[in-house]
Scaffold this motif. Structure first.
Motif, PDB file in Angstrom:
ATOM      1  N   LYS A  69      31.737 -21.006 -29.688  1.00  0.00           N
ATOM      2  CA  LYS A  69      31.150 -19.921 -28.916  1.00  0.00           C
ATOM      3  C   LYS A  69      29.854 -19.428 -29.581  1.00  0.00           C
ATOM      4  O   LYS A  69      28.849 -19.153 -28.908  1.00  0.00           O
ATOM      5  CB  LYS A  69      32.148 -18.774 -28.789  1.00  0.00           C
ATOM      6  N   ALA A  70      29.874 -19.329 -30.925  1.00  0.00           N
ATOM      7  CA  ALA A  70      28.682 -18.906 -31.663  1.00  0.00           C
ATOM      8  C   ALA A  70      27.536 -19.901 -31.468  1.00  0.00           C
ATOM      9  O   ALA A  70      26.383 -19.513 -31.257  1.00  0.00           O
ATOM     10  CB  ALA A  70      29.005 -18.761 -33.151  1.00  0.00           C
ATOM     11  N   LEU A  71      27.864 -21.187 -31.521  1.00  0.00           N
ATOM     12  CA  LEU A  71      26.853 -22.220 -31.300  1.00  0.00           C
ATOM     13  C   LEU A  71      26.298 -22.151 -29.880  1.00  0.00           C
ATOM     14  O   LEU A  71      25.089 -22.316 -29.661  1.00  0.00           O
ATOM     15  CB  LEU A  71      27.450 -23.603 -31.563  1.00  0.00           C
ATOM     16  N   SER A  72      27.179 -21.902 -28.907  1.00  0.00           N
ATOM     17  CA  SER A  72      26.749 -21.826 -27.509  1.00  0.00           C
ATOM     18  C   SER A  72      25.813 -20.640 -27.279  1.00  0.00           C
ATOM     19  O   SER A  72      24.751 -20.786 -26.663  1.00  0.00           O
ATOM     20  CB  SER A  72      27.969 -21.702 -26.580  1.00  0.00           C
ATOM     21  N   VAL A  73      26.208 -19.466 -27.774  1.00  0.00           N
ATOM     22  CA  VAL A  73      25.397 -18.263 -27.589  1.00  0.00           C
ATOM     23  C   VAL A  73      24.031 -18.426 -28.246  1.00  0.00           C
ATOM     24  O   VAL A  73      22.993 -18.077 -27.668  1.00  0.00           O
ATOM     25  CB  VAL A  73      26.125 -17.024 -28.148  1.00  0.00           C
ATOM     26  N   THR A  74      24.018 -18.969 -29.469  1.00  0.00           N
ATOM     27  CA  THR A  74      22.752 -19.166 -30.175  1.00  0.00           C
ATOM     28  C   THR A  74      21.864 -20.173 -29.463  1.00  0.00           C
ATOM     29  O   THR A  74      20.652 -19.956 -29.313  1.00  0.00           O
ATOM     30  CB  THR A  74      23.011 -19.636 -31.618  1.00  0.00           C
ATOM     31  N   SER A  75      22.459 -21.261 -29.013  1.00  0.00           N
ATOM     32  CA  SER A  75      21.678 -22.291 -28.310  1.00  0.00           C
ATOM     33  C   SER A  75      21.082 -21.754 -27.024  1.00  0.00           C
ATOM     34  O   SER A  75      19.917 -22.014 -26.704  1.00  0.00           O
ATOM     35  CB  SER A  75      22.569 -23.508 -28.006  1.00  0.00           C
ATOM     36  N   ILE A  76      21.874 -20.994 -26.272  1.00  0.00           N
ATOM     37  CA  ILE A  76      21.369 -20.395 -25.033  1.00  0.00           C
ATOM     38  C   ILE A  76      20.237 -19.421 -25.346  1.00  0.00           C
ATOM     39  O   ILE A  76      19.211 -19.392 -24.650  1.00  0.00           O
ATOM     40  CB  ILE A  76      22.498 -19.674 -24.281  1.00  0.00           C
ATOM     41  N   GLY A  77      20.414 -18.616 -26.396  1.00  0.00           N
ATOM     42  CA  GLY A  77      19.380 -17.667 -26.785  1.00  0.00           C
ATOM     43  C   GLY A  77      18.073 -18.356 -27.147  1.00  0.00           C
ATOM     44  O   GLY A  77      16.990 -17.940 -26.718  1.00  0.00           O
ATOM     45  N   ILE A  78      18.171 -19.412 -27.945  1.00  0.00           N
ATOM     46  CA  ILE A  78      16.971 -20.171 -28.332  1.00  0.00           C
ATOM     47  C   ILE A  78      16.317 -20.790 -27.108  1.00  0.00           C
ATOM     48  O   ILE A  78      15.087 -20.765 -26.960  1.00  0.00           O
ATOM     49  CB  ILE A  78      17.337 -21.260 -29.353  1.00  0.00           C
ATOM     50  N   PHE A  79      17.131 -21.313 -26.202  1.00  0.00           N
ATOM     51  CA  PHE A  79      16.592 -21.938 -24.986  1.00  0.00           C
ATOM     52  C   PHE A  79      15.849 -20.916 -24.127  1.00  0.00           C
ATOM     53  O   PHE A  79      14.730 -21.176 -23.650  1.00  0.00           O
ATOM     54  CB  PHE A  79      17.728 -22.578 -24.181  1.00  0.00           C
ATOM     55  N   ILE A  80      16.455 -19.736 -23.927  1.00  0.00           N
ATOM     56  CA  ILE A  80      15.824 -18.710 -23.090  1.00  0.00           C
ATOM     57  C   ILE A  80      14.515 -18.237 -23.707  1.00  0.00           C
ATOM     58  O   ILE A  80      13.473 -18.166 -23.032  1.00  0.00           O
ATOM     59  CB  ILE A  80      16.780 -17.521 -22.874  1.00  0.00           C
ATOM     60  N   VAL A  81      14.551 -17.899 -25.004  1.00  0.00           N
ATOM     61  CA  VAL A  81      13.342 -17.406 -25.672  1.00  0.00           C
ATOM     62  C   VAL A  81      12.245 -18.464 -25.663  1.00  0.00           C
ATOM     63  O   VAL A  81      11.071 -18.169 -25.381  1.00  0.00           O
ATOM     64  CB  VAL A  81      13.660 -16.963 -27.112  1.00  0.00           C
ATOM     65  N   SER A  82      12.601 -19.712 -25.947  1.00  0.00           N
ATOM     66  CA  SER A  82      11.614 -20.789 -25.981  1.00  0.00           C
ATOM     67  C   SER A  82      10.994 -21.013 -24.604  1.00  0.00           C
ATOM     68  O   SER A  82       9.771 -21.141 -24.471  1.00  0.00           O
ATOM     69  CB  SER A  82      12.257 -22.094 -26.473  1.00  0.00           C
ATOM     70  N   THR A  83      11.847 -21.050 -23.585  1.00  0.00           N
ATOM     71  CA  THR A  83      11.355 -21.292 -22.223  1.00  0.00           C
ATOM     72  C   THR A  83      10.434 -20.176 -21.751  1.00  0.00           C
ATOM     73  O   THR A  83       9.352 -20.430 -21.206  1.00  0.00           O
ATOM     74  CB  THR A  83      12.539 -21.436 -21.248  1.00  0.00           C
ATOM     75  N   ILE A  84      10.850 -18.927 -21.963  1.00  0.00           N
ATOM     76  CA  ILE A  84      10.040 -17.787 -21.528  1.00  0.00           C
ATOM     77  C   ILE A  84       8.723 -17.736 -22.316  1.00  0.00           C
ATOM     78  O   ILE A  84       7.659 -17.419 -21.754  1.00  0.00           O
ATOM     79  CB  ILE A  84      10.815 -16.466 -21.683  1.00  0.00           C
ATOM     80  N   THR A  85       8.783 -18.061 -23.598  1.00  0.00           N
ATOM     81  CA  THR A  85       7.565 -18.079 -24.407  1.00  0.00           C
ATOM     82  C   THR A  85       6.571 -19.101 -23.871  1.00  0.00           C
ATOM     83  O   THR A  85       5.369 -18.820 -23.732  1.00  0.00           O
ATOM     84  CB  THR A  85       7.894 -18.391 -25.877  1.00  0.00           C
ATOM     85  N   ILE A  86       7.059 -20.282 -23.546  1.00  0.00           N
ATOM     86  CA  ILE A  86       6.190 -21.327 -22.992  1.00  0.00           C
ATOM     87  C   ILE A  86       5.582 -20.877 -21.672  1.00  0.00           C
ATOM     88  O   ILE A  86       4.375 -21.033 -21.428  1.00  0.00           O
ATOM     89  CB  ILE A  86       6.981 -22.638 -22.807  1.00  0.00           C
ATOM     90  N   LEU A  87       6.408 -20.300 -20.803  1.00  0.00           N
ATOM     91  CA  LEU A  87       5.908 -19.856 -19.498  1.00  0.00           C
ATOM     92  C   LEU A  87       4.888 -18.727 -19.642  1.00  0.00           C
ATOM     93  O   LEU A  87       3.884 -18.684 -18.916  1.00  0.00           O
ATOM     94  CB  LEU A  87       7.077 -19.402 -18.622  1.00  0.00           C
ATOM     95  N   LEU A  88       5.127 -17.807 -20.602  1.00  0.00           N
ATOM     96  CA  LEU A  88       4.189 -16.698 -20.800  1.00  0.00           C
ATOM     97  C   LEU A  88       2.856 -17.180 -21.368  1.00  0.00           C
ATOM     98  O   LEU A  88       1.804 -16.583 -21.087  1.00  0.00           O
ATOM     99  CB  LEU A  88       4.805 -15.644 -21.727  1.00  0.00           C
ATOM    100  N   THR A  89       2.866 -18.244 -22.165  1.00  0.00           N
ATOM    101  CA  THR A  89       1.600 -18.787 -22.662  1.00  0.00           C
ATOM    102  C   THR A  89       0.769 -19.361 -21.519  1.00  0.00           C
ATOM    103  O   THR A  89      -0.460 -19.447 -21.616  1.00  0.00           O
ATOM    104  CB  THR A  89       1.837 -19.885 -23.710  1.00  0.00           C
ATOM    105  N   ILE A  90       1.449 -19.725 -20.430  1.00  0.00           N
ATOM    106  CA  ILE A  90       0.742 -20.235 -19.248  1.00  0.00           C
ATOM    107  C   ILE A  90       0.228 -19.094 -18.381  1.00  0.00           C
ATOM    108  O   ILE A  90      -0.922 -19.102 -17.923  1.00  0.00           O
ATOM    109  CB  ILE A  90       1.673 -21.149 -18.418  1.00  0.00           C
ATOM    110  N   THR A  91       1.086 -18.076 -18.168  1.00  0.00           N
ATOM    111  CA  THR A  91       0.704 -16.980 -17.261  1.00  0.00           C
ATOM    112  C   THR A  91      -0.193 -15.949 -17.925  1.00  0.00           C
ATOM    113  O   THR A  91      -1.013 -15.327 -17.254  1.00  0.00           O
ATOM    114  CB  THR A  91       1.969 -16.271 -16.730  1.00  0.00           C
ATOM    115  N   GLU A  92      -0.033 -15.745 -19.228  1.00  0.00           N
ATOM    116  CA  GLU A  92      -0.809 -14.710 -19.929  1.00  0.00           C
ATOM    117  C   GLU A  92      -1.896 -15.369 -20.770  1.00  0.00           C
ATOM    118  O   GLU A  92      -1.837 -15.402 -21.993  1.00  0.00           O
ATOM    119  CB  GLU A  92       0.106 -13.845 -20.809  1.00  0.00           C
ATOM    120  N   THR A  93      -2.875 -15.912 -20.122  1.00  0.00           N
ATOM    121  CA  THR A  93      -3.962 -16.605 -20.822  1.00  0.00           C
ATOM    122  C   THR A  93      -4.733 -15.606 -21.686  1.00  0.00           C
ATOM    123  O   THR A  93      -4.999 -14.474 -21.296  1.00  0.00           O
ATOM    124  CB  THR A  93      -4.933 -17.241 -19.807  1.00  0.00           C
ATOM    125  N   GLY A  94      -5.065 -16.054 -22.886  1.00  0.00           N
ATOM    126  CA  GLY A  94      -5.795 -15.186 -23.805  1.00  0.00           C
ATOM    127  C   GLY A  94      -4.900 -14.524 -24.831  1.00  0.00           C
ATOM    128  O   GLY A  94      -5.394 -13.958 -25.811  1.00  0.00           O
TER     129      GLY A  94
END
Length: 448
Positions: free
Chosen positions: A351-376
């Motif tokens: 469960k700890a591995l699952s929660v951490t993996s999901i957290g890393i996935f969400i943060v990484s994905t949103i970070t990538i998308l924000l680098t696209i939408t928030e230029t500069g």
């Protein structure tokens, strides 16, 4: 028969929690669009109202408009209500109404309460809710009294009482909304022991979890603490003290943060800035002025967050402790993961591995998308904002008010997912796991 199964699936506890939070957010957003909610009499746009309502309900604290200058008293009370209900869980308040009406809590209601509180057992969950409501009232009122007295030296007594109550509720629920105006948060009180220590205590009490709080209260009778409570207290202590020492070192010579303060001021500011990432959002140091090592440390502290069954977010202290224990057992060549002389079961580790993996996935994905939408915007700023939203912290390097409409929707999704996603996923696994009818042959793969 199929329709009955579908209806049952739709109303299982994890889905009820998600739908309940979503409904509360929409109601709050509607109220904030009303003319009576804002000083200019126009109300917020729906997108800004949705963002603010999500941030309050998910006890995050990220804001696209300044709370202290934008909203009327009505709007501020809407935000405060969302914080209180979102922090304790709407099921806790539903239970309170049942108590007042003299109604019994059904089995379904008890299951949802168990899920909402992240409790390991359904036994005694109603009694726990009663105590949660009592603990909350005592702690928030105590914090409000201390802060009101201190604020009364800086403002009229009526406003001081209102500010004291608002900031006590906001910080105990780990929300971080403030009324100071100008996005200043609590920076004027960086060296003030009354404000700093009171707010830090409120954040800590709200972040350790009600189960831990209840065990500490009962210790005088039981003379024992569970492994869960020991892990939470030890992990919280290490993260808080360790974080404060590192921030003190990293910022000691920074002319924009600690350098102008006295030694006591430096100590208080370092301690507060170590406490608030887990996961309150108030700050006494200006976040964009912090050095990069401090910002990276805060990102780590935000991602870890508070403890299970608390008002805070993140992957939780117990998850980090379980992962560290697993790694340490592997290094020592031991099969079992042992914490405080107790073996941690594999289900908890998975469960700890699952929660951490999901957290890393969400943060990484949103970070990538924000680098696209928030230029500069630079990468560290975007990563900081995404982590803060996921962990429902509310600290910001200044990007949130400048977000594009798409960026705001991404952060809304991240706050919501951070509040209900990993927790709900973990409980869904625990509730639905069924033994396999047979076991497949072992397969070996190389790791590392």
């Amino acid at each position: 028969m199929i329709n009955l199964i579908k209806a049952k699936d739709l109303l299982d506890p994890p889905k009820i929690l998600v739908l309940g939070f979503a409904f509360l957010i929409l109601v709050g957003a509607y109220l904030l669009t009303l003319p009576i909610s804002t000083e200019n009499g126009n109300g917020l746009s729906f997108l800004n109202a949705l963002f603010t309502s999500t941030s309050a309900t998910c006890v995050t604290g990220l804001v696209v408009v300044d709370t202290g200058t934008t909203f009327t008293t009505f709007g501020e009370l809407v935000i405060l209500s969302l914080i209180q209900i979102g922090g304790l869980g709407f099921m806790s308040f539903a239970t309170l109404f049942f108590f007042l009406l003299g109604k019994r809590i059904s089995l379904k209601g008890r299951l949802i309460l168990q899920e909402s509180l992240n409790n390991l057992s359904m036994a005694g969950v109603v009694k726990l809710v009663k105590r949660i409501l009592i603990y909350t009232a005592i702690i928030e009122i105590s914090g409000a009294v201390i802060l009101s007295i201190r604020f009364s030296f800086d403002m009229p007594i009526g406003r001081a009482i209102y500010y004291g109550l608002f900031h006590s509720i906001s910080n105990f629920n780990n929300a971080g909304f403030d009324l100071m105006g100008g996005f200043r948060s609590l920076t004027p009180y960086a060296s003030d022991p009354f404000v700093t220590l009171t707010v830090a205590s409120l954040i800590t009490l709200g972040g350790i979890g009600f189960i831990v709080m209840n065990e500490i209260y009962e210790y005088r009778d039981t003379h024992r603490l569970s492994v869960h409570t020991k892990v939470v207290l030890m992990a919280s202590l290490i993260l808080t003290i360790g974080g404060a020492i590192l921030i003190f070192i990293f910022e000691f010579g920074n002319a924009k943060t600690l350098q102008p303060l006295s030694f006591m001021g430096k100590t208080l500011a370092s301690l507060f800035q170590s406490v608030t990432p887990r996961t309150a959002g108030s700050n006494t140091l200006n976040i964009p002025d912090l050095t990069q090592p401090t910002l990276l440390l805060i990102i780590f502290l935000m991602f870890v967050g508070a403890s299970p069954g608390s008002t805070g977010g993140g992957i939780k202290t117990t998850t980090l402790a379980t992962l560290i224990g697993t790694v340490w057992s592997q290094i020592k060549g031991k099969e079992d993961v042992v914490l405080f002389r107790h073996r941690i079961v594999n289900e908890t580790i998975f469960k700890a591995l699952s929660v951490t993996s999901i957290g890393i996935f969400i943060v990484s994905t949103i970070t990538i998308l924000l680098t696209i939408t928030e230029t500069g915007s630079d990468f560290l700023t975007v990563l900081f904002e995404a982590t803060s939203a996921f962990a429902t912290v509310g600290l910001s390097m200044g990007l949130t008010p400048e977000l594009s409409p798409i960026g705001r929707m991404l952060i809304v999704f991240t706050m919501f997912a951070g509040r209900v996603g990993p927790l709900t996923f973990a409980f869904a696994i625990a509730m639905r796991r069924k033994p396999d009818p047979f076991r497949r042959p072992k397969g070996k793969i190389m790791i590392g």
